[in-house]
Design a protein around this motif. Structure first.
Motif, PDB file in Angstrom:
ATOM      1  N   ASP A  55       0.829  -1.213   0.000  1.00 48.78           N
ATOM      2  CA  ASP A  55       0.000   0.000   0.000  1.00 48.78           C
ATOM      3  C   ASP A  55       0.861   1.259   0.000  1.00 48.78           C
ATOM      4  N   ALA A  56       1.993   1.225   0.702  1.00 50.06           N
ATOM      5  CA  ALA A  56       2.831   2.427   0.843  1.00 50.06           C
ATOM      6  C   ALA A  56       3.830   2.596  -0.291  1.00 50.06           C
ATOM      7  N   ASP A  57       3.738   1.764  -1.321  1.00 48.20           N
ATOM      8  CA  ASP A  57       4.635   1.870  -2.477  1.00 48.20           C
ATOM      9  C   ASP A  57       3.910   2.662  -3.567  1.00 48.20           C
ATOM     10  N   PRO A  58       4.357   3.882  -3.863  1.00 48.27           N
ATOM     11  CA  PRO A  58       3.667   4.680  -4.885  1.00 48.27           C
ATOM     12  C   PRO A  58       3.848   4.131  -6.295  1.00 48.27           C
ATOM     13  N   ASP A  59       4.893   3.326  -6.515  1.00 51.92           N
ATOM     14  CA  ASP A  59       5.162   2.769  -7.837  1.00 51.92           C
ATOM     15  C   ASP A  59       4.512   1.397  -7.933  1.00 51.92           C
ATOM     16  N   LYS A  60       3.421   1.306  -8.647  1.00 47.67           N
ATOM     17  CA  LYS A  60       2.685   0.050  -8.757  1.00 47.67           C
ATOM     18  C   LYS A  60       3.032  -0.710 -10.044  1.00 47.67           C
ATOM     19  N   SER A  61       4.107  -0.294 -10.732  1.00 51.16           N
ATOM     20  CA  SER A  61       4.466  -0.952 -12.002  1.00 51.16           C
ATOM     21  C   SER A  61       5.025  -2.352 -11.766  1.00 51.16           C
ATOM     22  N   SER A  62       5.571  -2.606 -10.573  1.00 50.20           N
ATOM     23  CA  SER A  62       6.106  -3.927 -10.269  1.00 50.20           C
ATOM     24  C   SER A  62       5.837  -4.217  -8.797  1.00 50.20           C
ATOM     25  N   PRO A  63       5.745  -5.498  -8.443  1.00 51.67           N
ATOM     26  CA  PRO A  63       5.428  -5.837  -7.050  1.00 51.67           C
ATOM     27  C   PRO A  63       6.563  -5.471  -6.097  1.00 51.67           C
ATOM     28  N   PHE A  64       6.209  -5.225  -4.849  1.00 58.09           N
ATOM     29  CA  PHE A  64       7.191  -4.943  -3.805  1.00 58.09           C
ATOM     30  C   PHE A  64       8.027  -6.182  -3.511  1.00 58.09           C
ATOM     31  N   TYR A  65       7.390  -7.367  -3.627  1.00 58.26           N
ATOM     32  CA  TYR A  65       8.089  -8.622  -3.323  1.00 58.26           C
ATOM     33  C   TYR A  65       7.488  -9.744  -4.136  1.00 58.26           C
ATOM     34  N   ARG A  66       8.366 -10.640  -4.585  1.00 57.78           N
ATOM     35  CA  ARG A  66       7.931 -11.875  -5.244  1.00 57.78           C
ATOM     36  C   ARG A  66       8.547 -13.057  -4.508  1.00 57.78           C
ATOM     37  N   GLY A  67       7.739 -14.041  -4.196  1.00 59.77           N
ATOM     38  CA  GLY A  67       8.263 -15.234  -3.540  1.00 59.77           C
ATOM     39  C   GLY A  67       7.200 -15.929  -2.719  1.00 59.77           C
ATOM     40  N   PRO A  68       7.495 -17.147  -2.292  1.00 55.53           N
ATOM     41  CA  PRO A  68       6.535 -17.896  -1.474  1.00 55.53           C
ATOM     42  C   PRO A  68       6.397 -17.280  -0.091  1.00 55.53           C
ATOM     43  N   VAL A  69       5.277 -17.502   0.544  1.00 55.20           N
ATOM     44  CA  VAL A  69       5.024 -16.972   1.870  1.00 55.20           C
ATOM     45  C   VAL A  69       4.030 -17.892   2.573  1.00 55.20           C
ATOM     46  N   GLU A  70       4.082 -17.943   3.883  1.00 59.14           N
ATOM     47  CA  GLU A  70       3.135 -18.754   4.641  1.00 59.14           C
ATOM     48  C   GLU A  70       1.717 -18.205   4.480  1.00 59.14           C
ATOM     49  N   ASP A  71       0.735 -19.094   4.536  1.00 55.27           N
ATOM     50  CA  ASP A  71      -0.657 -18.691   4.327  1.00 55.27           C
ATOM     51  C   ASP A  71      -1.124 -17.656   5.342  1.00 55.27           C
ATOM     52  N   CYS A  72      -0.577 -17.679   6.559  1.00 60.19           N
ATOM     53  CA  CYS A  72      -1.027 -16.721   7.576  1.00 60.19           C
ATOM     54  C   CYS A  72      -0.763 -15.286   7.136  1.00 60.19           C
ATOM     55  N   PHE A  73       0.358 -15.051   6.432  1.00 61.74           N
ATOM     56  CA  PHE A  73       0.668 -13.706   5.942  1.00 61.74           C
ATOM     57  C   PHE A  73      -0.198 -13.355   4.734  1.00 61.74           C
ATOM     58  N   ARG A  74      -0.394 -14.336   3.878  1.00 62.94           N
ATOM     59  CA  ARG A  74      -1.220 -14.110   2.690  1.00 62.94           C
ATOM     60  C   ARG A  74      -2.661 -13.776   3.105  1.00 62.94           C
ATOM     61  N   ASN A  75      -3.183 -14.534   4.068  1.00 64.42           N
ATOM     62  CA  ASN A  75      -4.567 -14.311   4.506  1.00 64.42           C
ATOM     63  C   ASN A  75      -4.740 -12.963   5.205  1.00 64.42           C
ATOM     64  N   ALA A  76      -3.670 -12.475   5.826  1.00 64.31           N
ATOM     65  CA  ALA A  76      -3.738 -11.174   6.517  1.00 64.31           C
ATOM     66  C   ALA A  76      -3.348 -10.014   5.616  1.00 64.31           C
ATOM     67  N   ASP A  77      -3.010 -10.294   4.363  1.00 61.57           N
ATOM     68  CA  ASP A  77      -2.601  -9.257   3.403  1.00 61.57           C
ATOM     69  C   ASP A  77      -1.408  -8.457   3.912  1.00 61.57           C
ATOM     70  N   VAL A  78      -0.392  -9.167   4.407  1.00 56.26           N
ATOM     71  CA  VAL A  78       0.841  -8.522   4.846  1.00 56.26           C
ATOM     72  C   VAL A  78       2.038  -9.289   4.297  1.00 56.26           C
TER      73      VAL A  78
END
Length: 353
Positions: free
Chosen positions: A258-281
């Motif tokens: 949300d705090a990244d003004p440049d939306k042309s590319s993702p802030f991070y790419r990679g696997p993550v645990e479901d708990c973070f994905r479900n919390a949108d963090v």
């Protein structure tokens, strides 16, 4: 000595101090129980040593049932060594007499005088107390008194050594030196160690595996590397080294902040645990951030700077979120500077944080 804890629950009135706790501790393993005050870690330790009887569940040691709702083997029959936060030394006894005290119990009545003296000498030597054995506890420093407590705990050569925040009363420098003492004793005796602490640096530095507890339950069990670099829950991530949680949204394995003004590319790419994905963090350790003055990433302002000798700790306000950032001492940012935070490759921060 192996310990198997199965579905242990302890209820005090309307409160569950332990809630279905299960864990297996291998013979010779060093286990740290880590968590905030009131999480149940000391209750679990006291259940293993026999001071607390479980409301339900069992504790088995080397295949022998020690605790259940119906069975409670007395503490003195468990063959354990114990070290507590308070040194609990007899003030009128010398160092040697304090260390000798456990050998006067009924279970050690078969020892000959020579065997008793040999055991005391070995415990004194292993803790470096040879020159202090005639002193009284009041003549010793805090670290020396803690060594006496350790020597007293190992004089019977227990196969299981239990420690309840034994270093919490010591200053920072002494804590570090005493960690080495405890590690040396663990290697020397080969005993299984269960070590309760609220200090994450102690757990990360010494343990083979760490149990993270919260509200009477186990959040995660793993090696220091697994706990630090691969947390399984949001609590495990934020409790150990205060992981930042960047808010945004996930699209498969890509995260837009949300705090990244440049939306042309993702802030991070990679696997993550479901708990973070479900919390949108997105979890980011303080040392994983790369801070610069220009570029894409989280736009923020430095609001606090603390020089720490080998690193600098920054607090950066990114919109409504306050991020913690570690950099090396060559960084030259001041309070009030506008900066950009990117998520770099995971750098394995020293466990003695």
């Amino acid at each position: 000595m192996s310990v198997i804890i199965k579905n242990v629950t302890k209820v005090y009135g309307d409160t569950k101090a332990l809630d279905g706790v299960s864990v297996e501790i291998a013979s010779g393993e060093f286990i740290a129980i880590l968590g905030p005050s009131g999480c149940g870690k000391t209750t679990l330790l006291r259940t293993i040593c026999g001071f607390v009887q479980p409301t339900s569940g069992t504790v088995e040691v080397d295949g022998r049932l020690f605790s259940s709702e119906q069975v409670q083997v007395p503490v003195e029959q468990r063959g354990l060594g114990m070290v507590f936060q308070s040194f609990a030394l007899w003030p009128h006894m010398t160092v040697r007499q304090n260390i000798e005290f456990p050998l006067k119990s009924r279970r050690n009545k078969g020892l000959t005088p020579a065997q008793r003296e040999q055991a005391i000498d070995a415990a004194i030597a292993s803790t470096g107390l040879e020159k202090m054995q005639k002193r009284l506890p009041g003549e010793l420093s805090g670290g020396q008194r803690q060594r006496v407590a350790l020597a007293r705990a190992i004089v019977e050569k227990p196969a299981l050594l239990l420690m309840d925040e034994p270093l919490s009363a010591l200053d920072a420098e002494l804590k570090i030196s005493m960690r080495k003492e405890i590690q040396d004793i663990h290697r020397l005796t080969g005993a299984s160690v269960v070590y309760v602490t609220h200090d994450q640096s102690e757990a990360l530095a010494m343990a083979d595996r760490i149990i993270i507890m919260k509200d009477g339950k186990i959040e995660q069990i793993g090696t220091p590397d697994e706990i630090y670099n691969h947390p399984k829950t949001i609590f495990a991530a934020t409790f150990v080294s205060k992981c930042n949680l960047v808010r945004g949204h996930w699209v498969q394995d890509s995260f837009w902040a949300d705090a990244d003004p440049d939306k042309s590319s993702p802030f991070y790419r990679g696997p993550v645990e479901d708990c973070f994905r479900n919390a949108d963090v997105c979890p980011v350790r303080p040392e994983e951030f790369v801070m610069s003055r220009i570029g894409s990433g989280l736009a923020g302002t430095v609001v606090n700077r603390q020089w720490g000798g080998r690193e600098i700790l920054y607090k950066v306000q990114c919109g409504s979120e306050l991020m913690t950032v570690y950099t090396d001492i060559s960084a030259a940012f001041a309070e009030g500077d506008s900066v950009v935070l990117q998520r770099g490759e995971a750098m394995h921060h020293e466990v003695a944080v």
